[in-house]
Structures are given as C-alpha cells and as structure tokens.
Design an enzyme around this catalytic site. Structure first.
Site, PDB file in Angstrom:
ATOM      1  N   ASP A   1       0.832  -1.209   0.000  1.00  0.00           N
ATOM      2  CA  ASP A   1       0.000   0.000   0.000  1.00  0.00           C
ATOM      3  C   ASP A   1       0.871   1.265   0.000  1.00  0.00           C
ATOM      4  OD1 ASP A   1      -2.343   1.395  -0.031  1.00  0.00           O
ATOM      5  OD2 ASP A   1      -2.753   1.203   2.104  1.00  0.00           O
TER       6      ASP A   1
ATOM      7  N   ASN B   1       1.225   3.406  -2.931  1.00  0.00           N
ATOM      8  CA  ASN B   1       1.752   3.832  -4.246  1.00  0.00           C
ATOM      9  C   ASN B   1       1.208   5.206  -4.654  1.00  0.00           C
ATOM     10  OD1 ASN B   1       2.922   1.332  -4.396  1.00  0.00           O
ATOM     11  ND2 ASN B   1       1.413   0.464  -5.800  1.00  0.00           N
ATOM     12  N   GLY B   2      -0.099   5.398  -4.424  1.00  0.00           N
ATOM     13  CA  GLY B   2      -0.740   6.650  -4.826  1.00  0.00           C
ATOM     14  C   GLY B   2      -0.139   7.839  -4.092  1.00  0.00           C
TER      15      GLY B   2
ATOM     16  N   TRP C   1       2.778   8.005  -2.650  1.00  0.00           N
ATOM     17  CA  TRP C   1       4.186   8.160  -3.072  1.00  0.00           C
ATOM     18  C   TRP C   1       4.256   9.074  -4.297  1.00  0.00           C
ATOM     19  CZ3 TRP C   1       7.157   7.228  -7.373  1.00  0.00           C
ATOM     20  CH2 TRP C   1       8.540   7.104  -7.188  1.00  0.00           C
TER      21      TRP C   1
ATOM     22  N   HIS D   1       2.207   3.382  -8.981  1.00  0.00           N
ATOM     23  CA  HIS D   1       2.040   1.939  -9.167  1.00  0.00           C
ATOM     24  C   HIS D   1       3.231   1.356  -9.936  1.00  0.00           C
ATOM     25  CE1 HIS D   1      -1.827   2.138  -7.348  1.00  0.00           C
ATOM     26  NE2 HIS D   1      -2.396   2.819  -8.314  1.00  0.00           N
TER      27      HIS D   1
ATOM     28  N   ASN E   1     -10.904  -3.019  -5.505  1.00  0.00           N
ATOM     29  CA  ASN E   1     -10.163  -2.011  -6.278  1.00  0.00           C
ATOM     30  C   ASN E   1     -10.868  -1.606  -7.582  1.00  0.00           C
ATOM     31  OD1 ASN E   1      -6.862  -3.261  -5.306  1.00  0.00           O
ATOM     32  ND2 ASN E   1      -8.035  -1.544  -4.453  1.00  0.00           N
TER      33      ASN E   1
ATOM     34  N   ARG F   1     -12.199   2.016  -8.134  1.00  0.00           N
ATOM     35  CA  ARG F   1     -11.352   3.169  -8.496  1.00  0.00           C
ATOM     36  C   ARG F   1     -11.731   3.678  -9.888  1.00  0.00           C
ATOM     37  NH1 ARG F   1      -5.510   2.495  -5.719  1.00  0.00           N
ATOM     38  NH2 ARG F   1      -6.306   1.675  -3.773  1.00  0.00           N
TER      39      ARG F   1
ATOM     40  N   ARG G   1      -4.916  -2.241   8.940  1.00  0.00           N
ATOM     41  CA  ARG G   1      -6.098  -3.089   8.720  1.00  0.00           C
ATOM     42  C   ARG G   1      -5.755  -4.171   7.695  1.00  0.00           C
ATOM     43  NH1 ARG G   1      -8.062   2.136   7.002  1.00  0.00           N
ATOM     44  NH2 ARG G   1      -7.550   2.444   4.824  1.00  0.00           N
TER      45      ARG G   1
ATOM     46  N   GLU H   1       1.500 -13.180  12.476  1.00  0.00           N
ATOM     47  CA  GLU H   1       1.987 -11.970  13.132  1.00  0.00           C
ATOM     48  C   GLU H   1       1.870 -10.838  12.104  1.00  0.00           C
ATOM     49  OE1 GLU H   1       3.229 -11.586  16.278  1.00  0.00           O
ATOM     50  OE2 GLU H   1       2.754 -13.679  16.696  1.00  0.00           O
TER      51      GLU H   1
HETATM   52  C1  FPP Z   1      -2.098   0.109  -3.324  1.00  0.00           C
HETATM   53  O1  FPP Z   1      -1.630   1.445  -3.313  1.00  0.00           O
HETATM   54  C2  FPP Z   1      -1.562  -0.579  -4.497  1.00  0.00           C
HETATM   55  C3  FPP Z   1      -2.305  -1.137  -5.506  1.00  0.00           C
HETATM   56  C4  FPP Z   1      -3.780  -1.145  -5.522  1.00  0.00           C
HETATM   57  C5  FPP Z   1      -1.664  -1.759  -6.681  1.00  0.00           C
HETATM   58  C6  FPP Z   1      -0.441  -2.579  -6.360  1.00  0.00           C
HETATM   59  C7  FPP Z   1       0.091  -3.188  -7.590  1.00  0.00           C
HETATM   60  C8  FPP Z   1       1.383  -3.256  -7.894  1.00  0.00           C
HETATM   61  C9  FPP Z   1       2.469  -2.723  -7.046  1.00  0.00           C
HETATM   62  C10 FPP Z   1       1.788  -3.981  -9.125  1.00  0.00           C
HETATM   63  C11 FPP Z   1       2.409  -5.293  -8.719  1.00  0.00           C
HETATM   64  C12 FPP Z   1       2.402  -6.255  -9.795  1.00  0.00           C
HETATM   65  C13 FPP Z   1       2.659  -7.585  -9.649  1.00  0.00           C
HETATM   66  C14 FPP Z   1       2.502  -8.458 -10.810  1.00  0.00           C
HETATM   67  C15 FPP Z   1       3.078  -8.193  -8.367  1.00  0.00           C
HETATM   68  P1  FPP Z   1      -2.702   2.634  -3.272  1.00  0.00           P
HETATM   69  O2  FPP Z   1      -2.997   3.058  -4.661  1.00  0.00           O
HETATM   70  O3  FPP Z   1      -3.907   2.211  -2.491  1.00  0.00           O
HETATM   71  O4  FPP Z   1      -1.889   3.752  -2.533  1.00  0.00           O
HETATM   72  P2  FPP Z   1      -2.516   4.948  -1.662  1.00  0.00           P
HETATM   73  O5  FPP Z   1      -3.100   4.299  -0.422  1.00  0.00           O
HETATM   74  O6  FPP Z   1      -1.327   5.800  -1.371  1.00  0.00           O
HETATM   75  O7  FPP Z   1      -3.546   5.634  -2.515  1.00  0.00           O
END
Ligand code: FPP
Length: 244
Positions: free
Chosen positions: A25, A27-28, A30, A42, A73, A76, A193, A206
């Site tokens: 979690d 990525n957004g 970041w 992502h 998801n 979104r 969570r 754990e």
């Molecule tokens: C959650 O961050 C992340 C995701 C919904 C996508 C994760 C997918 C990848 C990292 C690609 C991985 C690919 C493979 C094949 C393993 P968020 O968008 O909820 O972040 P935020 O909470 O900051 O908005």
C-alpha cells in the site's frame, strides 16, 4: 569491514518463517508527494517487487503472497483500473516471466478470480503458471482477490467434491493451498487493517505495519520487518514452556 558501505546482514528466517503475505500500500501517496500521477506510483511499486522477492528468498522464505489488486479495487476510476491492469500485464511479461520464473527460482500462481480480467492478461497468467512447476519457492499474486470471496469459493468446492465441511477441507480449497498459512503479514503505507486479505490464512499470523510507502520498501525495510518477527514469541493460543 572498517570502511565503505556494507549491505545489512540477512537474518536467516528459515525454520521460523516459511510464508509471508504483503499488502503493498501507498503507491498513490508516493506519487502524489512527488507531483506525479498515481499510475507512476504503481509503476514504482511494481519495480520494488523483484528486490523484495529476492531478499525473502535469500532468507529462506519459500512462500510469498502479494496483494496486487483486490475485488474492491474495481471501485477506483476506470483510468486507474485500466492503468493497473496494463502495468500488471507489462510487469508479468517483462519481469515475472523473464526473471522471476525463468531464473529457475520461483513458481508463480494467481490467487483470485482471474476470469474477469482482460483476455491478454488472463492468457499471460495461464502461461506463467504453466512455466513454474516444481520450484523451490512459490509466489502467489493476488489479483481480483478477496478473502471472503475465497472462503465462500472454498466451501463451495469442498461441498461439490462431497467433502464434509471442516477446517482442513476449507484450507485445502483455498487459492494458496497447499502452501502454509503466512507466519508474517506485512502492510506498508501506514494503515493498520487487513482489507480482505488472506482472512482465513491469517488466523495466527503476526502483523507488521510500517508507514513506509510501498515504492520505498527496500531490502533494509524487509530485514527490519523480519527482525521484528524474529523477536516475537508465538503461542498459537497456548502457552510457551517459559510461561508455564
Ligand atoms: C495500493 O496502493 C496498491 C495497488 C492497488 C496496486 C499494487 C500493484 C502493484 C504494485 C503492481 C504489482 C504487480 C505484480 C505483478 C506483483 P494505493 O494506490 O492504495 O496507494 P494509496 O493508499 O497511497 O492511494
């Protein structure tokens, strides 16, 4: 070594941790912090996956489950969902297939209902699964995965095959069967969570929560999470010798 940089030593988890689940979690956020579009986050997140799998393998951890896309998801914006699907496809083709599976280390399986994914992605999932028989390490990519959905599916499958419903029967039909339940579940991004991830399997896991955002979760961060686990006592509802 007196001078120069030294890679942090790897704690050997073998025998203590055999299975790890990761909620990737943050990525957004970041991307937002850098003034970039969410999809760039992502992409940066996908770029971390190989490094994390490599460290876990070096530690002797044989089973890893990564939460890539949940059944929730889909809520979104379409643009983000389509972008994640394209990214996952590209990452599977260019990295998972070429490096993670082909180097002979990992078998990759998909946990979740892949039947509704775009056709070219489903085909890639099928081909990757077919490449990775009998490997020492196994990585489950949870794609269109929901823990409740998985439990319902397992119960249905057990009933269909005429089995009496029991914990063992439900476990046997999970996507992650026959891998062991996760010893450790890591969640990056600061929230504490479970978000419908491995609900059945996490009964005695754990948990390790960190504020670090997934694209920043590097080798050192993996080591910190594992060290935190190695410092804990697990009782599985009973007592340890020293507690009696
Ligand atoms: C959650 O961050 C992340 C995701 C919904 C996508 C994760 C997918 C990848 C990292 C690609 C991985 C690919 C493979 C094949 C393993 P968020 O968008 O909820 O972040 P935020 O909470 O900051 O908005």
């Amino acid at each position: 070594m007196l001078f120069g940089f030294k890679k942090p030593a790897i704690p050997l988890a073998a025998g203590r941790i055999d299975s790890v689940g990761i909620i990737m979690d943050g990525n957004g956020r970041w991307a937002k912090r850098r003034g970039m579009p969410r999809l760039a986050g992502h992409a940066a997140g996908a770029a971390r996956v190989e490094e994390v799998l490599t460290v876990l393998r070096e530690m002797g951890i044989h089973h890893v489950t990564l939460y890539a896309f949940s059944t929730e998801n889909w809520k979104r914006p379409k643009e983000e969902v389509d972008g994640i699907m394209d990214l996952v496809y590209k990452y599977l083709r260019e990295v998972v297939r070429e490096k993670i599976v082909s180097d002979g280390h990992f078998a990759v399986r998909f946990a979740g209902d892949t039947s509704v994914l775009p056709e070219k992605l489903r085909e890639e999932c099928r081909e990757i699964e077919a490449m990775g028989e009998n490997k020492e390490f196994i990585c489950y990519v949870a794609l269109n995965y929901g823990g409740r959905d998985e439990i319902v599916r397992s119960v249905k499958r057990a009933l269909e095959s005429g089995e009496e419903i029991s914990e063992a029967a439900i476990s046997r039909h999970l996507y992650t069967s026959p891998s062991p339940d996760p010893d450790l579940i890591i969640r990056t991004g600061g929230d504490m969570r479970i978000s419908n991830f491995l609900l059945w399997q996490s009964a005695y896991s754990e948990f390790y929560f960190t504020k670090t955002l997934w694209p920043d979760f590097d080798r050192g961060e993996v080591i910190r999470a594992v060290e935190s686990f190695l410092g804990r006592k697990r009782r599985f509802g009973g007592l340890n010798k020293e507690d009696k």
